[in-house]
Design an enzyme around this catalytic site. Structure first.
Site, PDB file in Angstrom:
ATOM      1  N   SER A   1      22.650 151.566  83.742  1.00  0.00           N
ATOM      2  CA  SER A   1      22.674 150.213  83.178  1.00  0.00           C
ATOM      3  C   SER A   1      23.636 150.166  81.997  1.00  0.00           C
ATOM      4  CB  SER A   1      21.265 149.832  82.723  1.00  0.00           C
ATOM      5  OG  SER A   1      21.317 148.692  81.882  1.00  0.00           O
TER       6      SER A   1
ATOM      7  N   HIS B   1      14.815 137.217  86.707  1.00  0.00           N
ATOM      8  CA  HIS B   1      15.569 136.059  86.200  1.00  0.00           C
ATOM      9  C   HIS B   1      14.854 134.756  86.587  1.00  0.00           C
ATOM     10  CE1 HIS B   1      18.959 133.133  86.048  1.00  0.00           C
ATOM     11  NE2 HIS B   1      19.308 133.865  85.010  1.00  0.00           N
TER      12      HIS B   1
HETATM   13  C1  LIG Z   1      22.596 136.143  85.185  1.00  0.00           C
HETATM   14  C2  LIG Z   1      21.598 136.476  86.206  1.00  0.00           C
HETATM   15  C3  LIG Z   1      21.316 135.593  87.235  1.00  0.00           C
HETATM   16  C4  LIG Z   1      21.949 134.226  87.332  1.00  0.00           C
HETATM   17  O1  LIG Z   1      23.333 134.326  87.543  1.00  0.00           O
HETATM   18  P1  LIG Z   1      24.297 133.114  87.105  1.00  0.00           P
HETATM   19  O2  LIG Z   1      25.643 133.558  87.592  1.00  0.00           O
HETATM   20  O3  LIG Z   1      24.200 133.040  85.608  1.00  0.00           O
HETATM   21  O4  LIG Z   1      23.785 131.884  87.760  1.00  0.00           O
HETATM   22  C5  LIG Z   1      20.396 135.970  88.187  1.00  0.00           C
HETATM   23  N1  LIG Z   1      19.798 137.163  88.126  1.00  0.00           N
HETATM   24  C6  LIG Z   1      20.039 138.057  87.152  1.00  0.00           C
HETATM   25  C7  LIG Z   1      19.352 139.375  87.165  1.00  0.00           C
HETATM   26  C8  LIG Z   1      20.946 137.740  86.142  1.00  0.00           C
HETATM   27  O5  LIG Z   1      21.159 138.623  85.169  1.00  0.00           O
END
Ligand SMILES: *Cc1c(COP(=O)(O)O)cnc(C)c1O
Length: 317
Positions: free
Chosen positions: A259, A59
């Site tokens: 998943s 991410h």
């Molecule tokens: C969505 C996501 C994030 C960020 O989370 P938020 O709650 O949107 O800030 C981080 N890592 C992964 C793997 C995600 O899917």
């Protein structure tokens, strides 16, 4: 006093016990992103001259952490299913043998829902003599894996995890963005700045935080904790159903083990718009959450096929 600190503590403790973290420090964040920023911050404080390793499917909040904190980093390629390339990781660790490793491990990547193998990554880190810090990004799957039989375990007792971030606005579906970050207390003790004005050490990323967000998270846990396993199973079953429906319609679809994220070639633009499909590098995905019923899945799949056929025939004429 009117505040929600006790609710926040209970929510944090519930997550800590979900991941077998006995003595814990944590707080309710503004979302998965803040938890990741915090985890990487603790990593940087623990290993000031460390190199951050994360996979290319990670991410963007992790790259953002590297950018904001000016941490040198290595982007590790992924195999086709979105899992980190262990050989590449091992080679990179060896290339930087004199530098501690700050590792981000994905428990469910955003695009493909891939889970990096925590046994393999832990073994590589333990062999890294310059030391390491392990942060676990479990934004989505942190709320799936503990409820799925035989799934890889997110376990602070079994693995050398230092911190973990989970999102409250994904699986839990909080109406206000929130999340939880957990860390081992000995690490947190070393960071933060004493602030007179608030009468304590300031060790969170943000200043003011939402008490309502903490309350929402606590409420969701109190009212749904016994049904989380059934919700997780339903998401997984429906994800399988979506994957099979796509395959039967001649659309190749990937679904990682444990998943709920189904990945397939990007459909035509009209379909992407209609169903708000997120796309990346020629692929689209559907994260099958609690609201996605088999009935709706049928509608999405038949829309994909019909729209594609219309396009194909208009192309021919
Ligand atoms: C969505 C996501 C994030 C960020 O989370 P938020 O709650 O949107 O800030 C981080 N890592 C992964 C793997 C995600 O899917």
């Amino acid at each position: 006093y009117l505040h929600s600190k006790n609710f926040e503590r209970e929510a944090v403790e519930w997550f800590a016990s979900l991941y077998q973290l006995e003595s814990c420090w944590g707080y309710v964040t503004s979302g998965g992103t803040e938890g990741n920023l915090y985890g990487i911050f603790l990593g940087r404080e623990t290993c000031p001259d460390g190199v951050l390793y994360f996979s290319e499917d990670t991410h963007y909040s992790i790259a953002k952490a590297a950018y904001m904190m000016k941490i040198p980093y290595v982007i590790v390629p992924c195999s086709d299913n979105g899992e980190i390339d262990y050989q590449f990781l091992e080679d990179s660790l060896n290339e930087n043998a004199d530098k501690p490793a700050i590792m981000n491990l994905n428990m469910g990547t955003t695009m493909k829902g891939a889970i990096d193998n925590i046994d393999r990554v832990s073994a590589l880190l333990k062999a890294h003599t310059a030391g390491f810090y392990l942060h676990c990004d479990a934004a989505l799957s942190g709320m799936l894996l503990p409820f799925i039989p035989d799934a890889p375990s997110i376990d602070f007792q079994q693995y050398p995890i230092n911190s973990l971030a989970v999102s409250g606005n994904k699986f839990i579906g909080s109406p206000i963005p929130n999340g939880v970050v957990l860390a081992r207390p000995d690490i947190v003790d070393k960071v933060g700045i004493q602030v007179d004005y608030i009468g304590c050490k300031d060790s969170t990323i943000l200043g003011v935080r939402s008490g309502l967000a903490a309350l929402c998270l606590w409420y969701a846990i109190q009212t749904r904790k016994n049904q989380f396993p059934a919700e997780a199973k339903q998401c997984m079953d429906n994800a399988k159903y979506l994957q099979q429906s796509l395959e039967e319609s001649g659309i190749p679809a990937q679904l990682n083990d444990y998943s709920n994220t189904v990945v397939f070639p990007k459909p035509v633009q009209a379909v992407c718009r209609r169903w708000q499909l997120a796309t990346n590098a020629g692929m689209a995905h559907i994260v099958v959450m609690q609201h996605l019923t088999p009935n709706k899945i049928d509608r999405i799949v038949s829309d994909m096929i019909n729209t594609q056929q219309q396009q194909d025939s208009s192309w021919l004429t």
